[in-house]
Write a protein that holds these residues in place. Structure first.
Motif, PDB file in Angstrom:
ATOM      1  N   GLY A 452      67.885  29.254 -27.758  1.00 32.27           N
ATOM      2  CA  GLY A 452      68.084  29.899 -26.474  1.00 32.27           C
ATOM      3  C   GLY A 452      67.103  29.404 -25.427  1.00 32.27           C
ATOM      4  O   GLY A 452      65.915  29.273 -25.678  1.00 32.27           O
ATOM      5  N   LYS A 453      67.621  29.141 -24.259  1.00 35.25           N
ATOM      6  CA  LYS A 453      66.772  28.678 -23.174  1.00 35.25           C
ATOM      7  C   LYS A 453      66.224  29.874 -22.404  1.00 35.25           C
ATOM      8  O   LYS A 453      65.061  29.953 -22.081  1.00 35.25           O
ATOM      9  CB  LYS A 453      67.599  27.816 -22.228  1.00 35.25           C
ATOM     10  N   ARG A 454      67.145  30.786 -22.116  1.00 31.35           N
ATOM     11  CA  ARG A 454      66.766  31.903 -21.265  1.00 31.35           C
ATOM     12  C   ARG A 454      67.330  33.196 -21.807  1.00 31.35           C
ATOM     13  O   ARG A 454      68.357  33.215 -22.479  1.00 31.35           O
ATOM     14  CB  ARG A 454      67.292  31.679 -19.851  1.00 31.35           C
ATOM     15  N   GLN A 455      66.667  34.245 -21.455  1.00 33.92           N
ATOM     16  CA  GLN A 455      67.183  35.565 -21.784  1.00 33.92           C
ATOM     17  C   GLN A 455      68.313  35.919 -20.825  1.00 33.92           C
ATOM     18  O   GLN A 455      68.244  35.622 -19.639  1.00 33.92           O
ATOM     19  CB  GLN A 455      66.065  36.601 -21.636  1.00 33.92           C
ATOM     20  N   VAL A 456      69.337  36.529 -21.352  1.00 31.79           N
ATOM     21  CA  VAL A 456      70.422  36.980 -20.499  1.00 31.79           C
ATOM     22  C   VAL A 456      70.349  38.503 -20.412  1.00 31.79           C
ATOM     23  O   VAL A 456      70.285  39.186 -21.438  1.00 31.79           O
ATOM     24  CB  VAL A 456      71.783  36.546 -21.071  1.00 31.79           C
ATOM     25  N   ALA A 457      70.327  38.998 -19.179  1.00 33.72           N
ATOM     26  CA  ALA A 457      70.164  40.446 -19.005  1.00 33.72           C
ATOM     27  C   ALA A 457      71.373  41.191 -19.559  1.00 33.72           C
ATOM     28  O   ALA A 457      72.482  40.662 -19.594  1.00 33.72           O
ATOM     29  CB  ALA A 457      69.995  40.764 -17.525  1.00 33.72           C
ATOM     30  N   ARG A 458      71.124  42.404 -19.999  1.00 31.82           N
ATOM     31  CA  ARG A 458      72.209  43.209 -20.568  1.00 31.82           C
ATOM     32  C   ARG A 458      73.305  43.470 -19.547  1.00 31.82           C
ATOM     33  O   ARG A 458      74.476  43.485 -19.885  1.00 31.82           O
ATOM     34  CB  ARG A 458      71.644  44.552 -21.051  1.00 31.82           C
TER      35      ARG A 458
END
Lengths: 501, 585, 105, 264
Positions: A452-458
């Protein structure tokens, strides 16, 4: 009680004011944008709720009735389009609220992504105003202005990502939409020459067939076809939709395309139906059939997820055009209703797909279809949304797509035009194939540890899932929408008689 | 509609909550604060269905115009029989699953899918029109995918993928069938009584479309893959209840769509006969208990397929045969789901000798029931089956008279094999959990013993318990089957293998090398043999690489369409075409 | 042959030349100019439509429409020019330095 | 190696030639089709006299109520004021779109800049505005502003109005920037934003405040509609002028360049 028609201008005032404010106060643009879209959503629902029994309604802007002034016109179709825009737009806005901070937060991009957020909101609100204005307009020239508002905002949004490819696509998009809208304007001028009326309903009643009217209507139609990206004039759509930022892709594919199609539907299915040639309907239906097949096959060969989704749009637009000849030969409202259902369920499903693809892109840093393994573990909600939206695009029950295709199929067989039915089924099979290409990766584990590169918001995952589920369960609310479409013509019972006697 | 009295209002409420209550529970499961409470109340979801079976009379029909283009719910005699065992099976399985998954981190997700599948299963039985049936059938089929992949192992994912591929193919087939029916029939109501006008194509569509769910022969292969990998509660409902939905689909749609079902009855009987024995033979080659049970289900469904064929052949006896099918479905549904639950229990009961004894005893009883041991429900349905075969036209009555006892023998052989591969307890779980599981299983056992006796229709078939000939007819297949089964087991022991010959689960897709060479299966489902160490289990499906062969060509064509000059020509041509069309209108 | 005929013919010629330019010229700037030509043609027709025949009252609605149309045309042209400039700038730059950081999304 | 290269080049060239030939055919076909269309349109329009004008007759008695005596202004701002509102928004949108695409160096706005790039060759530089230019500008610009104000005001009774006035204002702005490009860096961007928004905002506010007088949207209260229109016109003229100037500049002032001079 509030008079429902008096709410209509607020659908234009609120997004316009929001757009101006968001531009004036860039630091508050997110808050302004969100509250304007929420207000717009509530307003659209309120109007639908209040006016469901009193449509059609008219509202004279400036208090001037035609021919001097401009009317806003509200009927069932308008209400459906407005509500569709409001709800889809709201979900996309909530997505965007998480999207830009996620990109800004990812390191080097502050200089580029910050302004993107600041300008996204005013542009999107202006686009929303344009769309609402277009759906409400009851005046030929006013439609041209709203078309231009929509097109300019859409082009600016397309180029917002700042990539070279997106700028090239945006310029092409702009030129195409100028060619389309100038043709439309020329057609308008010719019709005005013949009748000296701009008010649509009066025009439809007054118009008589003559060479000037032929060329006027032909120019208006091709202009709108180009803007709707009907095969074989879809060349501008994939690059523009693919290279834009994720929320923009969703807006373009779900809503903007529908605006120009809405006009074609208005003109060919209602206002000018009386004098339009039968052959024209078959021509549009034939191009729609070609679009279904060509778009489906092109979607099958794409390597990138966003590209596949864009070609799926090309294919799904074909269905809408196939509906036109069926509507022409179908006396009842059920085929009309089918078309509306195809429009709105595609809006939900396609927006959900683009948003989900955006999540995948944010997380992995790419959207190559063959390397999507492991999405399920990294982004469970997103992968679920992809699958559900896929089901809706394939047209399986209980999705709105199913209702639309089902009613169209029965109408096409009933009116003896079985060949459209075959295309519909072939298109569904192609859709199954290309959706399967994506969905099968939801079942495989990632080859290595999650990259994963980035967190994806809920909220970003949730808004895509919301739209997907909405488009899936839309079939359940079918009678509600059919009531709007068939409001004054036919009662619900006789509409359903075609399906369940 | 002003005169709705209290009673009919209650009926309507019950009918709509049959599928509605499970869906409502799904919503509450999603909502975090009340998850725990809802989880505790899960078994309640089956209550409306049971109440419908008991209290709602057949003539009550609920019209739900707001729902999915106007639905119609009601319960007719055949629906009542199906709902009876379906509700019971779901009830026991919910009780069992609630206990066995109580410490699974993903239990809420599992029960989300579980309840949607349940709602679909109840709904399709209650639906009185084709579209409603189709909707609930699709809902159940897709939700079942979530049950199969629950454990997230590669095998589960593989089974899920194959299942899903088949479901989608099935949906497309059924959709086409439904369209054909809608095109010719005045409506899609099951109660019209008029036969349709469909021919061979419609028959094939319906047979395969529903056959996928019913485990009919050419499309059965997902069953033995999916059942072992799903959690026990899920395999119980898959094999006990959902598999019968396909059967119900046949029963509902053949009369609705086909103009002359008798034309295809013989084909159906032959396919059913083959399935009845094929399931046993391939089942003998399996080493996993649940897989063996899945093959047994295929074999048993073969028998029900035979009955369906009989009903198609002799329309005069259709009503009678339908009720026999219903009896068989009740018997098999209850027995097979309880067998699955027991197998699951055995797996988790380590070092508890007395419990294992009880379990084994219970399982042996159910196995005997399946094979038709006298005094059990199995004997009842065997007698009924014999009555039916006797009423057939000459060639078939003789053939079935000869072969039906042999199927009982075969069933017994497979059951013996099942006991030889029965799992030894691997993991032991907490006492309290096991007690709750035992309780659920015990309730199931009670259902097997008493279920059919409670069913009023069963009384129509006198099976003369005390008649010595009947007794002997019931006993000899079991004795013979046991002996053959024991001999086979000895042979396997001598060869130091678990079974005499070994076949991969999912027989035809299992033999992957063969099909890969033929490129048939990969063309559709992208199942390919994996080189060791390759993490991507599945490659590109053939029908996609088919297109990629023309990749370059298609791209070139699309590129041409991307050029302004071409667009200009197309644009102007279209404009001129429209004007010309105007001119000639 | 009245003056209106002249106006109409030249308006249509403008429209046709503009369309031809848009479709056949490959340079972006020419395309943008061509679109402007098309717009001018349409506006000219609009003006002629407002003339009124044989001394009847002049219709002012088309004139108002032309004013609106001109403003829209200016706006779109400005946006198109900016985009074209940006694209050209990038092309110039990428000719200088071929290696460019890969943009995300 | 060398031979291979030249072979490839040749193939490329021949392909190019092929494309060229095809292009030529395409272009001819396009032109022919356009000619057909134009000829048909010409025939159709000339053959058929314009239809009976109902609108003009219906409109004639209404002009009295519009609050202005110039018919075009009456239509533009009163009868079809909604169109004009949206049109003002289109102009705003163009400004907004351009600002969202590009940034300019505020110290030298005639050179494009973007976050990823730096201006290479300023094509307009020098020690400062030349004397003649400076003088001309100093005389011309106040004059232009004055005329613009007059034009806007005159719109109420004769040819003129917000767009004409605004266009002149825009011309003045462009002249100013051409003469003294650095001047723009002294204007705070927030002020420019305010100027761009002012006209559309006034228009919208006036439209909404009509609700307060019990009318529809944009239904100006009857006595004194003229003054409302004048307010809208002046607001619009100012914003049009500013927006046109920003369109000319072609981008938003880059804040980084405004603050730090050490930016590479």
């Amino acid at each position: 009680m509030i008079e429902p028609a008096s709410l209509a201008p607020w659908l234009i005032i609120i997004p316009l004011a929001g757009g101006l404010l968001a531009f004036l106060l860039p630091s508050r643009s997110v808050l302004i944008g969100l509250s304007a879209t929420v207000a717009n959503g509530l307003l659209a629902l309120a109007i639908t709720f209040y006016s469901i029994n009193t449509i059609p309604l008219e509202y004279a802007l400036g208090g001037w009735p035609p021919p001097a002034g401009i009317l806003l016109r509200i009927d069932g179709l308008t209400l459906v389009m407005l509500t569709m825009t409001a709800i889809t737009g709201l979900a996309i806005s909530i997505y965007a609220q998480g999207y830009f901070p996620a990109r800004i937060g990812s390191g080097n991009g502050v200089s580029r992504h910050g302004p993107q957020q600041d300008f996204f909101w005013p542009l999107w609100l202006m686009l929303l105003a344009g769309l609402n204005g277009l759906f409400l307009a009851g005046d030929l020239f006013n439609l041209y202005v709203t078309l231009e508002v929509t097109a300019l905002a859409a082009v600016a949004l397309t180029a917002l990502s700042g990539k070279h490819t997106s700028e090239v696509a945006a310029l092409r998009y702009l030129l195409v939409s100028l060619l389309g809208s100038l043709s439309y304007l020329f057609g308008t001028v010719l019709l005005y020459r013949a009748c000296h009326v701009l008010h649509l309903a009066t025009l439809g009643a007054l118009i008589v067939s003559s060479p000037v009217v032929w060329s006027g209507l032909a120019l208006i139609t091709v202009g709108l076809l180009l803007k709707t990206a009907l095969f074989p004039m879809h060349f501008w759509l994939p690059p523009a939709h693919v290279n834009a930022l994720t929320p923009v892709s969703a807006i373009l594919s779900a809503l903007v395309i529908k605006a120009s199609f809405y006009l074609i539907f208005r003109f060919w299915g209602d206002v000018f139906m009386r004098i339009l040639p039968l052959g024209g309907y078959s021509l549009l239906g034939g191009l729609g059939a070609a679009a279904v097949l060509w778009g489906g096959i092109q979607a099958l060969r794409q390597k990138r997820l966003k590209m596949l989704i864009a070609y799926s749009t090309v294919a799904q637009l074909g269905y809408l055009f196939i509906a036109l000849p069926i509507i022409r030969h179908d006396a009842g409202p059920s085929s009309r209703f089918a078309l509306v259902y195809l429009i709105i369920s595609h809006a939900g499903a396609k927006a959900a797909m683009f948003l989900a693809a955006g999540n995948v892109f944010l997380h992995f840093g790419h959207d190559r279809i063959n390397e999507l393994a492991g999405v399920k573990d990294a982004l469970p909600m997103t992968s679920f949304a992809l699958a559900v939206a896929g089901v809706s695009l394939m047209g399986l029950p209980p999705s709105g797509g199913f209702i639309g295709k089902w009613l169209l199929l029965t109408a096409s067989f009933a009116s003896g035009q079985w060949w459209w039915g075959i295309i519909l089924i072939a298109g569904s099979l192609l859709a199954v194939a290309y959706i399967y290409r994506v969905v099968r990766h939801l079942f495989t584990k990632a080859p290595g540890p999650s990259s994963g590169k980035r967190q994806v918001a809920r909220t970003m995952e949730a808004s895509s899932l919301f739209l997907a589920v909405l488009s899936l369960v839309m079939g359940i609310f079918a009678p509600l929408v059919s009531k709007l479409i068939a409001s004054d013509a036919v009662s619900l019972a006789s509409l359903l008689a075609g399906v369940v006697p | 509609m002003t005169g709705i009295n209290f009673q009919s209002g209650l009926h309507i409420l019950l009918l709509s909550s049959g599928a509605g209550l499970p869906l409502l529970f799904v919503l509450f499961l999603w909502w975090r604060p009340c998850r725990k409470t809802v989880y505790a109340l899960l078994p309640l979801t089956t209550l409306p269905a049971l109440l419908i079976v008991l209290f709602v009379p057949s003539e009550v029909v609920v019209e739900v115009p707001w729902f999915f283009m106007g639905g119609r719910m009601g319960i007719d005699p055949i629906g009542r029989a199906f709902l009876f065992f379906t509700a019971l099976v779901w009830c026991f399985s919910t009780l069992f699953g609630q206990a066995s998954l109580s410490d699974d981190p993903n239990r809420y997700r599992f029960f989300g899918y579980f309840l949607v599948a349940m709602a679909g299963n109840f709904g399709l039985i209650l639906a009185q029109d084709g579209l409603g049936f189709y909707l609930f059938f699709a809902m159940m089929s897709f939700a079942a995918y979530g049950l199969i992949i629950h454990d997230d192992t590669p095998e589960a994912l593989r089974a899920g993928r194959i299942y899903l591929g088949l479901v989608i193919i099935g949906e497309v087939l059924l959709f086409a069938a439904l369209l054909m029916i809608a095109g010719m029939a005045p409506g899609l109501l099951f109660s019209t009584g008029q036969p349709g006008t469909g021919g061979a194509l419609l028959f094939v569509l319906l047979f395969l479309g529903f056959g996928i769910k019913a485990g009919a022969l050419p499309v059965h292969f997902w069953l033995p893959l999916a059942h072992p990998v799903a959690p026990t509660a899920a395999s119980a409902v898959l094999s006990g209840a959902m598999i019968k939905a396909g059967l119900l689909g046949w029963l509902r749609f053949y009369p609705l769509g086909l103009s002359n079902p008798g034309d295809y009855g013989e084909i159906v009987i032959v396919l059913g006969l083959i399935a009845a024995f094929y399931g046993v033979v391939v089942g003998l080659g399996q080493r996993e208990a649940k897989t063996v049970l899945a093959y047994s289900s295929i074999s048993q469904m073969g028998l029900m397929t035979i009955l369906t064929g009989c009903a198609m052949l002799t329309p005069t006896y259709r009503a009678t045969i339908f009720s026999v099918i219903a009896l068989y479905a009740i018997h098999h549904g209850l027995a097979k789901s309880t067998l699955f639950l027991g197998t699951g229990l055995l797996k988790s009961s380590k070092n508890q000798y007395s419990q294992r004894c009880w379990l084994t005893a219970g399982l042996i009883f159910i196995a005997l029931t399946l094979a038709g041991f006298p005094f059990t429900s199995g004997a009842m349905v065997k007698t009924a089956l014999k009555n039916v075969s006797g009423s057939l036209a000459p060639p078939w009555s003789g053939i079935l008279h000869l072969l039906l006892p042999l199927t009982a023998v075969a069933t017994m052989v497979l059951m013996v094999h099942f006991f030889t591969v029965m799992p030894t307890g691997k993991a032991s779980s907490s006492k309290r959990k096991q007690w709750r599981e035992m309780l659920a299983w015990g309730a199931g056992l009670l259902g097997v013993v008493a279920g059919l006796r409670l069913w009023p229709e069963a009384a129509r078939f006198h099976y003369g318990i005390l008649d010595s000939a009947v007794l002997w007819n019931g006993l000899w297949p079991i004795l013979m089957g046991s002996v053959i089964g024991w001999l086979i087991h000895r042979m396997a022991l001598r060869a130091e293998k678990e079974s005499i010959f070994e076949l991969p689960p999912g027989d035809i897709v299992g033999v992957e090398g063969y099909w890969n060479q033929r490129k048939i299966i990969p063309w559709f489902t992208s199942i390919q043999q994996t080189p060791p160490g390759d993490t991507q289990i599945f490659g590109t499906p053939g029908f996609i690489s088919f297109f990629s062969k023309y990749q370059g060509e298609l791209g070139k064509r699309e590129k041409i369409l991307m050029r302004w000059k071409v667009i200009g020509i197309l644009y102007l041509t279209l404009c001129l075409c429209l004007i010309v069309l105007f001119a000639f209108y | 042959m009245t003056i209106t005929t002249g106006y109409i013919i030249s308006a249509l010629l403008l429209f046709g030349i503009g369309m031809n330019g848009l479709m056949t010229c490959s340079h972006q700037l020419r395309k943008i100019l061509a679109v402007n030509l098309m717009a001018s043609g349409v506006f000219l027709i609009l003006i002629v439509t407002g003339f009124g025949t044989d001394g009847s009252a002049i219709d002012h609605v088309p004139h108002a429409m032309v004013l609106t149309g001109i403003v829209i045309s200016v706006s779109t042209t400005a946006l198109a020019l900016t985009l074209a400039c940006r694209i050209q700038q990038r092309l110039n730059r990428s000719a200088d330095e071929t290696a460019e950081g890969n943009d995300d999304d | 190696m060398n031979g291979g290269l030249t072979g490839m080049k040749k193939r490329k060239q021949s392909m190019k030639g092929k494309f060229k030939r095809k292009d030529w055919q395409f272009a001819t076909l396009t032109s022919l089709l356009i000619a057909t269309l134009v000829t048909f349109l010409c025939w159709a329009i000339l053959k058929e006299p314009p239809g009976e004008d109902l609108t003009a007759e219906a409109l004639a008695p209404l002009f009295v109520q519009s609050g202005v005596t110039s018919p075009v202004t009456a239509i533009l701002l009163n009868f079809r004021g909604y169109d004009t509102l949206l049109e003002v928004m289109v102009l705003f949108l163009a400004g907004l779109g351009i600002w969202s695409q590009a940034t300019v160096d505020p110290t030298n706005p005639l050179v494009f800049s973007s976050p990823a790039t730096h201006p290479t060759k300023p094509n307009f530089h020098g020690p400062g505005p030349e004397l003649i230019l400076a003088t001309l500008v100093r005389i011309l610009i106040p004059l232009m502003v004055l005329v613009a104000g007059y034009l806007t005001w005159a719109g109420g009774f004769q040819a003129g109005g917000a767009f004409q006035g605004g266009a002149l204002l825009g011309g003045a702005g462009i002249l100013l920037i051409l003469a003294e490009p650095q001047r723009i860096s002294t204007i705070p961007p927030a002020l420019i934003r305010f100027g761009i928004v002012l006209g559309p905002a006034i228009f919208l506010l006036v439209g909404v405040s009509c609700f307060g007088y019990g009318g529809n949207f944009l239904q100006y209260p009857q006595p004194g509609a003229g003054s409302w229109l004048l307010l809208i016109e002046f607001g619009a003229a100012i914003s049009i002028g500013i927006t046109l100037t920003t369109l000319f500049v072609g981008g938003r002032p880059d804040p980084k360049r405004l603050k730090g001079t050490d930016q590479p």
